[in-house]
Scaffold this active site. Structure first.
Site, PDB file in Angstrom:
ATOM      1  CD  GLU A  27      -3.510   6.952  -4.785  1.00  0.00           C
ATOM      2  OE1 GLU A  27      -3.423   5.778  -5.187  1.00  0.00           O
ATOM      3  OE2 GLU A  27      -4.087   7.855  -5.428  1.00  0.00           O
ATOM      4  CG  ASN A  72      -6.280   7.603 -10.023  1.00  0.00           C
ATOM      5  OD1 ASN A  72      -5.429   7.426 -10.897  1.00  0.00           O
ATOM      6  ND2 ASN A  72      -7.309   6.788  -9.875  1.00  0.00           N
ATOM      7  CG  ASN A 171      -0.988   7.830 -11.271  1.00  0.00           C
ATOM      8  OD1 ASN A 171      -0.336   6.802 -11.135  1.00  0.00           O
ATOM      9  ND2 ASN A 171      -2.320   7.840 -11.205  1.00  0.00           N
ATOM     10  CD  GLU A 172      -3.438   4.397 -13.359  1.00  0.00           C
ATOM     11  OE1 GLU A 172      -4.606   4.807 -13.215  1.00  0.00           O
ATOM     12  OE2 GLU A 172      -3.066   3.259 -13.006  1.00  0.00           O
ATOM     13  CE1 TYR A 243      -3.381  -2.243  -8.294  1.00  0.00           C
ATOM     14  CE2 TYR A 243      -3.814  -0.848 -10.210  1.00  0.00           C
ATOM     15  CZ  TYR A 243      -3.284  -1.015  -8.936  1.00  0.00           C
ATOM     16  OH  TYR A 243      -2.651   0.031  -8.313  1.00  0.00           O
ATOM     17  CD  GLU A 291      -0.869   2.677  -9.403  1.00  0.00           C
ATOM     18  OE1 GLU A 291      -1.981   2.105  -9.471  1.00  0.00           O
ATOM     19  OE2 GLU A 291      -0.726   3.907  -9.485  1.00  0.00           O
ATOM     20  CD  GLN A 350      -2.815   2.619  -2.691  1.00  0.00           C
ATOM     21  OE1 GLN A 350      -2.916   3.105  -1.595  1.00  0.00           O
ATOM     22  NE2 GLN A 350      -3.446   3.149  -3.755  1.00  0.00           N
TER      23      GLN A 350
HETATM   24  O1  AHR Z   1      -3.800   1.966  -6.543  1.00  0.00           O
HETATM   25  C1  AHR Z   1      -5.081   2.496  -6.710  1.00  0.00           C
HETATM   26  C2  AHR Z   1      -5.236   3.350  -7.965  1.00  0.00           C
HETATM   27  O2  AHR Z   1      -5.112   2.529  -9.099  1.00  0.00           O
HETATM   28  C3  AHR Z   1      -4.191   4.414  -8.193  1.00  0.00           C
HETATM   29  O3  AHR Z   1      -4.491   5.607  -7.565  1.00  0.00           O
HETATM   30  C4  AHR Z   1      -4.231   4.608  -9.673  1.00  0.00           C
HETATM   31  O4  AHR Z   1      -3.012   5.068 -10.188  1.00  0.00           O
HETATM   32  C5  AHR Z   1      -4.654   3.276 -10.216  1.00  0.00           C
HETATM   33  O5  AHR Z   1      -5.664   3.370 -11.146  1.00  0.00           O
END
Ligand code: AHR
Length: 499
Positions: A27, A72, A171-172, A243, A291, A350
């Site tokens: 990213e 994002n 994305n999201e 995450y 992700e 990432q």
């Molecule tokens: O990977 C970091 C961020 O986490 C990304 O930009 C977003 O898609 C997610 O919230």
């Protein structure tokens, strides 16, 4: 010592190992691109300004697919800012990460970097501030052979068609933090219209609709249902993002994060199949877990700058991982592999510096985080068919998930070769594991490695880059169709066996 028994049988197949399970994510955020994969002037930089030390580590990591350019970031991005002569590229505000984007690196550089790294690109399009027309323009630029304004522009920039197959439709979009955040119906309509139009250019694209940005989101479940009601016939995958962190110090629950990933995948599969049933469709929607990782809010705050300056490539969420994090990452990969019948793509988020397996210093070294090792080894050894394993394990009690098996494992089988990946999620002590491999007919133990340390908080740094590595797993034994392993507390191991 508590003991566990596992049975491996080549007949218990789930699905073929999908190479796209070993994806990562680049990213335009923090130092992932600038001073991460790209740093002209660095001692290892090649003619394109790509860091060769990072390229080498990317290959060693065994990466198959790389998602780009966000995250994002993509929801405010104009792809055309990042193509053509560098001198003409505009500097822009990046609202997602409160930074300045120089656009020195863009789509053309990313495509060249992918070719050098030997990875497949996965392109995300901006459905935050943009829509159908800009997605079509981007696709014409990347994939059309020539004879039109945008495909000719690409040729003028010296590039043949990129032939990008895998595309994320935004994305999201469920997240209120997202530029252009939408309701599920608003997003579903836009994603469906975009997908339908993109397929008019290239019917065989593989398209990913945005699912929830975490299973904790208030709309989780209904978001997937409503988005898929609009997009079902036009997309191939729905995304999942997760995450896991240990900020609250509940290590037992943190070590069991893969239990949550299992539930997450199964809940989204059930929701997608429900919509398929409603629509009387025989099509199955896959999961793009595009992700996933360990991410500590607390550790990120320690490395992030003030955040109120508009800087170029500031340090953002440069989490320093430890042995416990590596065991969790290894276990999350076990969960992804176990769901290979539905998980079509997965991206460790990432790749460099930003919650990443590869760290760099500007003008300095590149090194492997502890989390690098389970990923690289799983990618190298997993082959053929993924096998369901019958496990009988002692349990660990966790505040978040109740009692969970201490030992979790998955295996693959490829023409007489077995690869086993296993974790001990207990912090209390070792577990003696006996694995019946007699039905696989394997007699030779080719390789056994373990990620473990007396200090589960041990990390790697620029000064001590190899403090944590995968070590030979000396106590692994194979005799009379039985593999025995003593898995120490908080450990991840991989074993490769052959006939
Ligand atoms: O990977 C970091 C961020 O986490 C990304 O930009 C977003 O898609 C997610 O919230």
């Amino acid at each position: 010592m508590p003991s566990a028994t596992l049975t491996i049988d080549p007949a218990f197949t789930i699905a073929p190992v999908n190479r796209r399970t070993f994806g990562t994510f680049v990213e335009h955020m923090g130092r992932c691109v600038y001073t991460g994969i790209y740093e002209p002037g660095h001692a290892t930089a090649d003619e394109d300004g790509f860091r060769k030390d990072v390229l080498e580590l990317t290959r060693e990591l065994g990466v198959s697919v790389v998602r780009y350019p966000g995250g994002n970031f993509v929801s405010g991005y104009r792809w055309e800012d990042g193509v053509g002569p560098r001198a003409d590229r505009p500097r822009r505000l990046d609202l997602a990460w409160h930074s300045v984007e120089t656009n020195e690196f863009g789509l053309d550089e990313f495509s060249r970097w992918c070719a050098k790294a030997g990875v497949e690109p996965m392109m995300a399009i901006n459905l935050g501030t943009r829509g159908v027309q800009e997605a079509l323009d981007l696709l014409e630029y990347t994939n059309h052979p020539g004879g039109t304004a945008l495909s000719d522009l690409r040729e003028q920039h010296g590039a043949s068609p990129y032939g990008i197959k895998l595309w994320c439709l935004g994305n999201e979009m469920d997240g209120p933090w997202q530029i252009g955040h939408k309701t599920p119906t608003e997003y579903g309509r836009l994603a469906a219209e975009t997908a339908r139009a993109m397929r008019m250019i290239a019917p065989d694209l593989q398209l990913v609709a945005c699912g929830s940005s975490s299973s904790k989101m208030p709309l989780f479940g209904t978001w997937e249902r409503d988005v898929l009601r609009e997009t079902y016939e036009f997309v191939d995958h729905i995304s999942c993002h997760a995450y896991y962190g240990n900020d609250d110090g509940d290590t037992a629950s943190f070590l069991a994060s893969a239990v949550d990933m299992d539930h997450f995948i199964e809940a989204v599969v059930a929701t997608a199949d429900h919509v398929g049933a409603e629509l009387k469709s025989s099509k199955k929607i896959g999961i793009s877990f595009d992700e996933w990782n360990v991410w500590y809010g607390e550790r990120s705050r320690r490395t992030d700058g003030p955040g109120d300056q508009w800087e170029v490539a500031p340090r953002r969420i440069e989490d320093e991982y430890n042995v416990t994090d590596a065991v969790v990452v290894g276990n999350l990969l076990i969960s992804l592999l176990r769901h290979s019948d539905r998980v079509g793509v997965a991206c460790l988020a990432q790749l460099a510096n930003v919650i990443a397996p590869i760290m760099t210093e500007p003008g300095g070294a590149a090194w492997r985080q502890p989390t690098f090792h389970p990923f690289a080894i799983t990618s190298r050894l997993a082959a053929g068919q993924v096998l369901r394993i019958e496990t009988d394990s002692p349990t660990v009690s966790t505040a978040r998930y109740g009692d969970v098996p201490a030992v979790d494992a998955v295996a693959t089988y490829d023409e007489g070769r077995v690869a086993l990946f296993a974790v001990n999620r207990s912090s209390e002590g070792p577990v003696e594991v006996t694995i019946d491999v007699s039905r696989a007919g394997v007699t030779t133990l080719d390789e056994a490695v373990i990620v473990h340390d007396e200090d589960p908080n041990a990390t790697n740094t620029a000064e001590r880059p190899d403090r944590v590595t995968a070590q030979p797993f000396e106590s692994a034994r194979l005799a009379d169709g039985k593999l025995t392993l003593t898995l120490p507390a908080i450990s991840w191991a991989a074993v490769s066996l052959s006939e």
